[in-house]
Write a protein that holds these residues in place. Structure first.
Motif, short mmCIF file in Angstrom:
data_model
loop_
_atom_site.label_atom_id
_atom_site.label_comp_id
_atom_site.label_asym_id
_atom_site.label_seq_id
_atom_site.Cartn_x
_atom_site.Cartn_y
_atom_site.Cartn_z
N ALA A 403 0.81 -1.22 0.00
CA ALA A 403 0.00 0.00 0.00
C ALA A 403 0.84 1.27 0.00
O ALA A 403 0.44 2.29 -0.55
CB ALA A 403 -0.95 -0.01 1.19
N ALA A 404 2.04 1.22 0.61
CA ALA A 404 2.89 2.41 0.66
C ALA A 404 3.66 2.62 -0.63
O ALA A 404 4.32 3.65 -0.80
CB ALA A 404 3.87 2.29 1.83
N LYS A 405 3.57 1.67 -1.55
CA LYS A 405 4.26 1.75 -2.83
C LYS A 405 3.28 2.22 -3.91
O LYS A 405 2.10 2.35 -3.69
CB LYS A 405 4.85 0.37 -3.19
N PRO A 406 3.78 2.45 -5.14
CA PRO A 406 2.91 3.04 -6.18
C PRO A 406 1.78 2.10 -6.61
O PRO A 406 1.93 0.88 -6.64
CB PRO A 406 3.87 3.29 -7.35
N PHE A 407 0.66 2.72 -6.95
CA PHE A 407 -0.43 2.04 -7.64
C PHE A 407 -0.52 2.70 -9.01
O PHE A 407 -0.85 3.88 -9.13
CB PHE A 407 -1.75 2.19 -6.89
N VAL A 408 -0.21 1.95 -10.06
CA VAL A 408 -0.15 2.49 -11.41
C VAL A 408 -1.24 1.83 -12.25
O VAL A 408 -1.29 0.60 -12.35
CB VAL A 408 1.23 2.26 -12.04
N SER A 409 -2.10 2.66 -12.81
CA SER A 409 -3.22 2.16 -13.61
C SER A 409 -2.97 2.45 -15.08
O SER A 409 -2.60 3.57 -15.44
CB SER A 409 -4.52 2.82 -13.15
N VAL A 410 -3.17 1.44 -15.92
CA VAL A 410 -3.02 1.59 -17.37
C VAL A 410 -4.30 1.10 -18.02
O VAL A 410 -4.70 -0.05 -17.83
CB VAL A 410 -1.83 0.76 -17.90
N ASN A 411 -4.96 1.97 -18.78
CA ASN A 411 -6.14 1.57 -19.53
C ASN A 411 -5.70 1.17 -20.93
O ASN A 411 -5.38 2.01 -21.76
CB ASN A 411 -7.17 2.70 -19.60
N CYS A 412 -5.68 -0.13 -21.17
CA CYS A 412 -5.17 -0.65 -22.44
C CYS A 412 -6.04 -0.26 -23.62
O CYS A 412 -5.60 -0.35 -24.77
CB CYS A 412 -5.05 -2.17 -22.37
N ALA A 413 -7.28 0.16 -23.37
CA ALA A 413 -8.17 0.53 -24.46
C ALA A 413 -8.07 2.00 -24.83
O ALA A 413 -8.44 2.40 -25.94
CB ALA A 413 -9.61 0.20 -24.10
N SER A 414 -7.59 2.84 -23.90
CA SER A 414 -7.59 4.28 -24.14
C SER A 414 -6.28 4.80 -24.73
O SER A 414 -6.23 5.91 -25.25
CB SER A 414 -7.88 5.03 -22.84
N ILE A 415 -5.19 4.01 -24.66
CA ILE A 415 -3.90 4.43 -25.20
C ILE A 415 -3.80 3.99 -26.65
O ILE A 415 -4.06 2.82 -26.96
CB ILE A 415 -2.74 3.84 -24.38
#
Length: 722
Positions: A403-415
């Motif tokens: 939880a103290a580390k990054p949460f990175v979200s990638v939307n594979c449909a929007s890029i």
């Protein structure tokens, strides 16, 4: 006249077929003492069981009092019943006084159960029923098997019962979990299943109640960390003891009352600050601690995002609250409101249990995810667009050690397809025309140490799937234009609204990547299929208002229940945002405050002779009734049982006409289909009454699943569940 103990209880062996041993001797003593208490209560072994159940209002009050227990036990009961199904048995949950609160059972065992009053509302204490597993387990506060002639009442001697008490996080008995069946179907492992299930209930209650405390999970063998047998002890940030589960009490060799005199340092031989320093340097690995008894144990402590006690320089919103419980409830209410997805994540839906607002399907998803957290198991979230998949992914991350580390979200449909490779893997300076001067760190490397959320994974280009698979297998990333590889440590959570098996068959999704990603698959229900719809509407509405939220008229709420919500939470948020802006402070939200396009769509739906290009929801009526025009099967889940109770329902023939302001005129064309829905609900209610409220039996009688009946619970008369 007082009876004497039966001969079989004074000869040493309780029931033929039991191997005699020290353990059985102790059990003999326990049963004999229970029989003595039964005599003292003035019971006769020839008495017929007390069939009288408490009034319906009293049962509902008992369920409300035991809501915390019931919410955590009901999903576990489902899992336990699946393991014992078709064994002429039933699973029972009771309150601490022995009153049955909830039951699941085989239809072929119902007749026998009705003969001995095994149904909700009946009290199975020793005072009422003599020696029996429920009453004796609650009295002795320990697991017990009462088999055949061990029962005090002759009427109950055809039963075999395995029961264990359930303890709350403060060490007090709050109820019991029992499996009762035909004595000829006795299995020695049944009590073990019951005990494991009760431990699961206790641990989940424990985690929810002490979500903001420092939780130490420990065991002498590291492979048992994260399992049901681990010890769990919780402390305040300054090391004050708060509570410990039964496994922790056993490993520490101290009772709950004795532990209350201890602190973290007296139990583990070091201060809380020293332990936190060690924890920070351990980078998520288990630590070795020595108990005051000299025994060494391995321990782990879940990271807590936004918690000051972990020493990350962030303020704990609940640390200064005098009423921690009230603060937790307030945060839960705020967190559970599904606003626009990106904004909601920023508001901090900080825990999985905050997302559980009463829907059984969501509760099951939360329970499964809590059991696999920090086990290095990839998670795949399925669900329609707008059901909150990214909110769930954020909550998974926040509950994990990362939880103290990054949460990175990638939307594979929007890029764009031409950019997604560089976005994911990064690139070096000069890797391609237009590249940034100093290159770019890819999303995967940005998530190093934390969680990478791949949204709409089904839309990832085929040529990139092989590269992603290699990253997952080797845990190394090679940016574009670079000859160097970088080690990466990420937890993968992915989501999609598409059927990946169909994509695999079509050759557009790699099968090996699919099996690498789907360690555990959970499905979020569509908004139209959620039984907590009204609660969700209220929370979204509250999230849109700085002050008190305006009320919603009954007519509008009825329209919302009828609508199929193809955009799910995202669409609901937009509709309510417009309604709040138009209503202002002038009173309740009415139909004139709803967006015109929404009302136009409602009119089109009502006028359509066929369902409007929507596939049936996964949770369908399964043959009980036809769908309403323009609505998928399952969308009637939130309609009231009686049309008269719904201001927007179209009246049956001969009934008074609805007021024009209650619903759009086009909805009155649905009268015939509405009656079909009412007939389906009536069939469910009749089946439940015939089966004494037993959901499994009623489902078999109707030829539907148990979940179908549970989804209709709020729409059916309360008396049919008793």
């Amino acid at each position: 006249m007082m009876e004497t103990l039966r001969p079989e209880l004074s000869a040493g062996g309780l029931t033929t077929g039991w191997p005699y041993s020290t353990e059985i001797a102790q059990r003999d003593t326990l049963i004999r003492q229970s029989h003595e208490r039964s005599l003292q209560f003035g019971l006769s072994s020839r008495d017929r069981p007390d069939f009288s159940a408490v009034p319906q209002a009293t049962l509902h009050e008992a369920l409300e009092v035991n809501r915390f227990l019931y919410q955590h036990a009901a999903p576990v009961m489902e899992t336990l019943y699946e393991q014992i199904a078709n064994t002429h048995s039933m699973v029972l949950l009771t309150a601490k006084n022995g009153m049955i609160l909830h039951s699941l059972g085989d239809s072929d065992f119902l007749a026998k159960a009705s003969e001995v009053a095994l149904r909700p509302g009946v009290e199975w204490s020793e005072r009422s029923m003599g020696t029996n597993a429920i009453g004796t387990a609650l009295t002795e506060e320990q697991p017990v098997v009462v088999h055949g002639r061990d029962h005090y009442l002759y009427a109950n001697q055809s039963l075999t019962c395995s029961c264990t008490p359930i303890f709350d996080p403060h060490g007090k008995v709050v109820g019991a979990l029992d499996v009762t069946g035909d004595e000829r179907g006795y299995h020695s492992h049944t009590l073990a299943l019951v005990r494991m299930s009760a431990q699961m209930v206790e641990n989940q209650m424990f985690a929810n109640l002490f979500a903001d405390a420092v939780r130490i999970q420990f065991h002498s063998r590291p492979e048992f960390l994260g399992t049901l047998v681990e010890g769990i002890a919780v402390f305040s940030p300054d090391g004050r003891f708060l509570s410990a589960n039964r496994s922790a009490q056993f490993q520490l060799g101290l009772s709950f009352n004795c532990l209350q005199a201890h602190t973290f340092s007296t139990l583990f031989g070091q201060s809380m600050s020293q332990f936190m320093d060690r924890l920070r340097s351990a980078v998520g690995k288990p630590l070795l601690l020595r108990l005051n008894s000299g025994v060494s144990v391995w321990c782990q402590t879940p990271y807590k995002a936004a918690k000051g006690w972990y020493g990350l320089g962030q303020h704990d919103a609940g640390a200064d609250e005098p009423d921690g419980g009230a603060g937790l409830k307030l945060r839960a209410a705020t967190a559970a409101a599904p606003t626009s997805l990106k904004a909601t994540a920023k508001q901090g839906l900080s825990s999985l249990h905050f997302l559980d607002t009463g829907d059984a399907q969501v509760a099951a998803v939360v329970r499964k995810l809590q059991m696999v957290l920090d086990r290095d198991i990839p998670i795949m979230i399925l669900g329609e667009t707008g059901t909150g998949k990214d909110i769930l992914a954020q909550a998974i991350h926040n509950d994990s050690r990362r939880a103290a580390k990054p949460f990175v979200s990638v939307n594979c449909a929007s890029i764009p397809e031409t950019l997604i490779e560089s976005e994911l893997f990064g690139y070096e300076e000069g890797a391609f025309t237009g590249a940034r001067r100093k290159g770019s760190t890819g999303r995967i490397l940005q998530a190093n140490g934390g969680t990478l959320f791949l949204d709409e994974i089904g839309d990832m280009p085929t040529q990139l799937q092989a590269r992603l698979l290699r990253v997952l297998q080797e845990r190394r990333v090679n940016p574009l234009g670079s000859s160097k590889e970088y080690e990466v440590d990420v937890t993968i959570v992915c989501a999609t609204h598409r059927n990946l098996k169909n994509l695999i068959a079509a050759g557009s999704f790699r099968e090996d990547l699919y099996y690498r990603l789907n360690g555990i698959v959970v499905r979020l229900p569509a908004l139209r299929d959620r039984t907590d719809f009204d609660t969700v509407v209220g929370k979204v509405l509250s999230s849109l208002c700085d002050g008190p939220a305006p009320a919603i008229s009954d007519a509008v709420l009825a329209l919302f229940r009828r609508y199929h919500w193809p955009g799910n939470f995202r669409q609901l948020h937009n509709v309510l945002r417009t309604a709040v802006a138009l209503a202002g402070r002038r009173g309740p939200i009415g139909q004139d405050h709803l967006p015109d396009d929404f009302l136009d769509e409602m009119a089109a739906v009502a006028a359509s002779p066929q369902p409007a290009a929507l596939a049936p929801a996964p949770a369908a009526h399964e043959g009980l009734s036809a769908p309403l025009p323009g609505r998928p099967m399952g969308s009637a889940d939130r309609e009231p049982f009686s049309p008269q109770a719904d201001p927007s329902a179209t009246p049956a023939a001969g009934a008074p006409q609805a007021q024009p302001s209650v619903a759009p005129p086009q909805l009155q064309s649905l009268a015939a289909n509405q009656r079909m829905q009412d007939l389906a609900l009536q069939a469910m209610a009749d089946a439940l009454r015939r089966c004494g409220g037993n959901v499994s039996a009623a489902a078999k009688l109707l030829g539907v699943s148990r979940n179908t009946l549970y989804r209709k619970k709020d729409l059916l008369p309360p008396d049919c569940w008793i």
